[in-house]
Design a protein around this motif. Structure first.
Motif, PDB file in Angstrom:
ATOM      1  N   VAL A  80       0.851  -1.184   0.000  1.00 11.17           N
ATOM      2  CA  VAL A  80       0.000   0.000   0.000  1.00 11.17           C
ATOM      3  C   VAL A  80       0.892   1.240   0.000  1.00 11.17           C
ATOM      4  CG1 VAL A  80      -0.193   0.165   2.519  1.00 11.17           C
ATOM      5  CG2 VAL A  80      -2.037   1.059   1.087  1.00 11.17           C
ATOM      6  N   VAL A  81       0.380   2.316  -0.605  1.00 12.09           N
ATOM      7  CA  VAL A  81       1.013   3.630  -0.515  1.00 12.09           C
ATOM      8  C   VAL A  81       0.182   4.475   0.433  1.00 12.09           C
ATOM      9  CG1 VAL A  81       1.655   5.734  -1.750  1.00 12.09           C
ATOM     10  CG2 VAL A  81       1.978   3.496  -2.835  1.00 12.09           C
ATOM     11  N   GLY A  87      -3.253  19.389   0.160  1.00 12.67           N
ATOM     12  CA  GLY A  87      -3.330  20.490  -0.783  1.00 12.67           C
ATOM     13  C   GLY A  87      -3.206  20.069  -2.232  1.00 12.67           C
ATOM     14  N   ARG A  88      -2.928  21.052  -3.082  1.00 10.59           N
ATOM     15  CA  ARG A  88      -2.855  20.842  -4.526  1.00 10.59           C
ATOM     16  C   ARG A  88      -1.805  19.779  -4.868  1.00 10.59           C
ATOM     17  NH1 ARG A  88      -4.598  24.306  -8.461  1.00 10.59           N
ATOM     18  NH2 ARG A  88      -4.710  26.033  -6.977  1.00 10.59           N
ATOM     19  N   GLY A  89      -2.180  18.853  -5.726  1.00 15.10           N
ATOM     20  CA  GLY A  89      -1.279  17.775  -6.113  1.00 15.10           C
ATOM     21  C   GLY A  89      -1.329  16.580  -5.187  1.00 15.10           C
ATOM     22  N   GLY A  90      -1.915  16.753  -4.000  1.00 14.03           N
ATOM     23  CA  GLY A  90      -1.978  15.656  -3.043  1.00 14.03           C
ATOM     24  C   GLY A  90      -3.387  15.225  -2.702  1.00 14.03           C
ATOM     25  N   GLU A  91      -4.298  16.202  -2.574  1.00 17.27           N
ATOM     26  CA  GLU A  91      -5.682  15.902  -2.212  1.00 17.27           C
ATOM     27  C   GLU A  91      -6.648  16.046  -3.371  1.00 17.27           C
ATOM     28  OE1 GLU A  91      -7.138  17.473   1.681  1.00 17.27           O
ATOM     29  OE2 GLU A  91      -5.232  18.534   1.703  1.00 17.27           O
ATOM     30  N   ASP A  92      -6.181  16.544  -4.500  1.00 17.78           N
ATOM     31  CA  ASP A  92      -7.091  16.927  -5.576  1.00 17.78           C
ATOM     32  C   ASP A  92      -7.283  15.869  -6.650  1.00 17.78           C
ATOM     33  OD1 ASP A  92      -4.604  17.041  -6.715  1.00 17.78           O
ATOM     34  OD2 ASP A  92      -4.672  19.178  -7.216  1.00 17.78           O
ATOM     35  N   GLN A  96      -3.514  10.586  -6.896  1.00 15.28           N
ATOM     36  CA  GLN A  96      -4.357   9.389  -6.927  1.00 15.28           C
ATOM     37  C   GLN A  96      -4.443   8.832  -8.341  1.00 15.28           C
ATOM     38  OE1 GLN A  96      -5.112  12.251  -5.388  1.00 15.28           O
ATOM     39  NE2 GLN A  96      -5.481  11.722  -3.241  1.00 15.28           N
ATOM     40  N   GLY A  97      -4.607   9.726  -9.323  1.00 14.46           N
ATOM     41  CA  GLY A  97      -4.643   9.266 -10.711  1.00 14.46           C
ATOM     42  C   GLY A  97      -3.323   8.639 -11.134  1.00 14.46           C
ATOM     43  N   PHE A  98      -2.221   9.234 -10.692  1.00 11.36           N
ATOM     44  CA  PHE A  98      -0.904   8.682 -11.006  1.00 11.36           C
ATOM     45  C   PHE A  98      -0.755   7.277 -10.416  1.00 11.36           C
ATOM     46  CE2 PHE A  98       3.484   8.049  -9.506  1.00 11.36           C
ATOM     47  CZ  PHE A  98       4.166   8.060 -10.714  1.00 11.36           C
ATOM     48  N   TYR A 106      -3.758   2.584  -2.393  1.00 14.64           N
ATOM     49  CA  TYR A 106      -3.299   3.760  -1.652  1.00 14.64           C
ATOM     50  C   TYR A 106      -4.391   4.201  -0.683  1.00 14.64           C
ATOM     51  CZ  TYR A 106      -6.056   5.968  -5.375  1.00 14.64           C
ATOM     52  OH  TYR A 106      -7.064   6.297  -6.251  1.00 14.64           O
ATOM     53  N   THR A 107      -3.983   4.931   0.332  1.00 16.26           N
ATOM     54  CA  THR A 107      -4.930   5.361   1.353  1.00 16.26           C
ATOM     55  C   THR A 107      -5.751   6.559   0.865  1.00 16.26           C
ATOM     56  OG1 THR A 107      -3.292   6.810   2.389  1.00 16.26           O
ATOM     57  CG2 THR A 107      -3.458   4.554   3.228  1.00 16.26           C
ATOM     58  N   GLY A 108      -6.931   6.687   1.462  1.00 16.87           N
ATOM     59  CA  GLY A 108      -7.795   7.812   1.141  1.00 16.87           C
ATOM     60  C   GLY A 108      -8.677   7.555  -0.059  1.00 16.87           C
TER      61      GLY A 108
END
Length: 351
Positions: A80-81, A87-92, A96-98, A106-108
């Motif tokens: 798992v990651v 913020g931008r690039g992390g929560e948006d 996740q798409g990457f 991955y979490t979240g």
């Protein structure tokens, strides 16, 4: 388990993310998991800051490009990651798409819910659709501001009014949030906001007691379970960045000293919103308790995990210690495969 913890990033919340990710990595290591800590630099490169006790190290420590980081994931194959990003690039939805390309859980929340919750203007539409109590609001665009600011100001004053709250649509940790009490100050902050974004949210200011309700998916059923409500009493006008992370910036009470029916109402909204946006793992919904009742503000799909963060405080009030919390999040995510439909069947980094 083998776990990659990602932290840092390109947003203004980078320093907070480093604190979250470092704390998560320490806790998971304490629990006996094999952890690789990966820092995302402000330029979007990946650096192996915390080497795993086992696994390939031939790739070096970086900085790596996105393709090289994907090669590391394909070589080491973590279970798992863990996303310690904000913020931008992390929560948006971007990271996740990457990660969907890697096929590693991955979490979240996944791409769609993350993007929806991060966009304050789009998320307001969800609240309206659900019939949730939310403040009057309007979205202004840079084009209309440049073309006729008098008209835009007038529309904002009619729909949202003054005092009001000006918000950048895709920032967290109260960055890009300004309370304005008169039209002159409002115009100044709108000028500032439109230098950074093409859209701005203006909503009515509703003073009251600041509350937050987190939900945590049950590891057995996958159903969201609300945690105790937390009340935040900031030293300043509202719960801004300094109040959140500076020592003594705010008093946080868990569980919140409010009526049981109010707590239950907020918890119900937190669960309903989590389900409506198809949230996964955990989330946190913020609200104000005004003289007229609750006003829902926003939902965060990757809430902070620092020592001063609200989710760990809510979990502790429910009897869940921090090490248990992050391990529970990681274990639940490891059982949820990435969306295979989001990536080509044959893909190799560097190809």
């Amino acid at each position: 388990m083998r776990i990659v913890v990602l932290y840092g990033g390109i947003s203004p919340e980078r320093d907070i993310s480093v604190k979250s990710g470092t704390r998560v990595a320490d806790a998971l290591s304490t629990r006996g998991h094999v952890v690789a800590g990966i820092l995302i630099t402000g330029e979007g490169r990946f650096v192996l800051q915390r080497e795993p006790a086992t696994g390939p190290t031939s790739a070096g420590r970086g900085p790596w490009s996105a393709a090289e980081f994907l090669s590391f994931l394909e070589g080491w194959r973590p279970d798992v990651v863990f996303l310690g990003l904000h913020g931008r690039g992390g929560e948006d939805g971007a990271i996740q798409g990457f990660l969907e390309w890697s096929g590693i859980p991955y979490t979240g929340s996944s791409v769609g819910p993350s993007a929806l919750a991060m966009d304050k203007t789009a998320f307001k539409a969800v609240l309206v659709e659900l019939g949730a109590p939310t403040a009057p609001h309007v979205t202004l665009t840079r084009d209309e501001w440049v073309d006729d600011r008098r008209s835009a100001l007038g529309r904002g004053c009619v729909v949202a009014g003054l005092p009001g709250v000006i918000k950048l649509p895709a920032s967290g940790s109260s960055i890009g949030v300004w309370i304005v009490h008169d039209s002159k100050t409002c115009e100044e902050y709108l000028d500032r906001a439109f230098r950074e974004e093409t859209r701005v949210l203006w909503e009515a200011y509703r003073p009251g007691r600041e509350l937050t309700a987190a939900v945590l998916d049950d590891p057995e059923t996958g159903q969201p379970v609300p945690l105790p409500v937390v009340e935040i009493r900031p030293r300043g006008e509202f719960f801004d960045l300094d109040s959140k992370y500076a020592p003594g910036g705010a008093e946080e009470l868990a569980p919140a000293p409010i009526a049981a029916e109010i707590a239950g109402e907020l918890q119900e909204w937190a669960v309903r919103i989590h389900r409506r946006i198809d949230g996964r793992g955990y989330s946190r919904t913020d609200a104000m308790l005004t003289d007229d009742g609750l006003v829902i503000l926003e939902t965060n799909t990757l809430p902070g995990l620092t020592e001063g963060s609200l989710l760990p405080k809510a979990a502790a009030a429910a009897g869940i210690e921090f090490d248990d919390l992050v391990e529970r999040i990681a274990l639940a995510a490891s059982r949820t495969p990435a969306d295979a439909s989001a990536r080509p069947r044959e893909f190799h980094a560097g190809s």
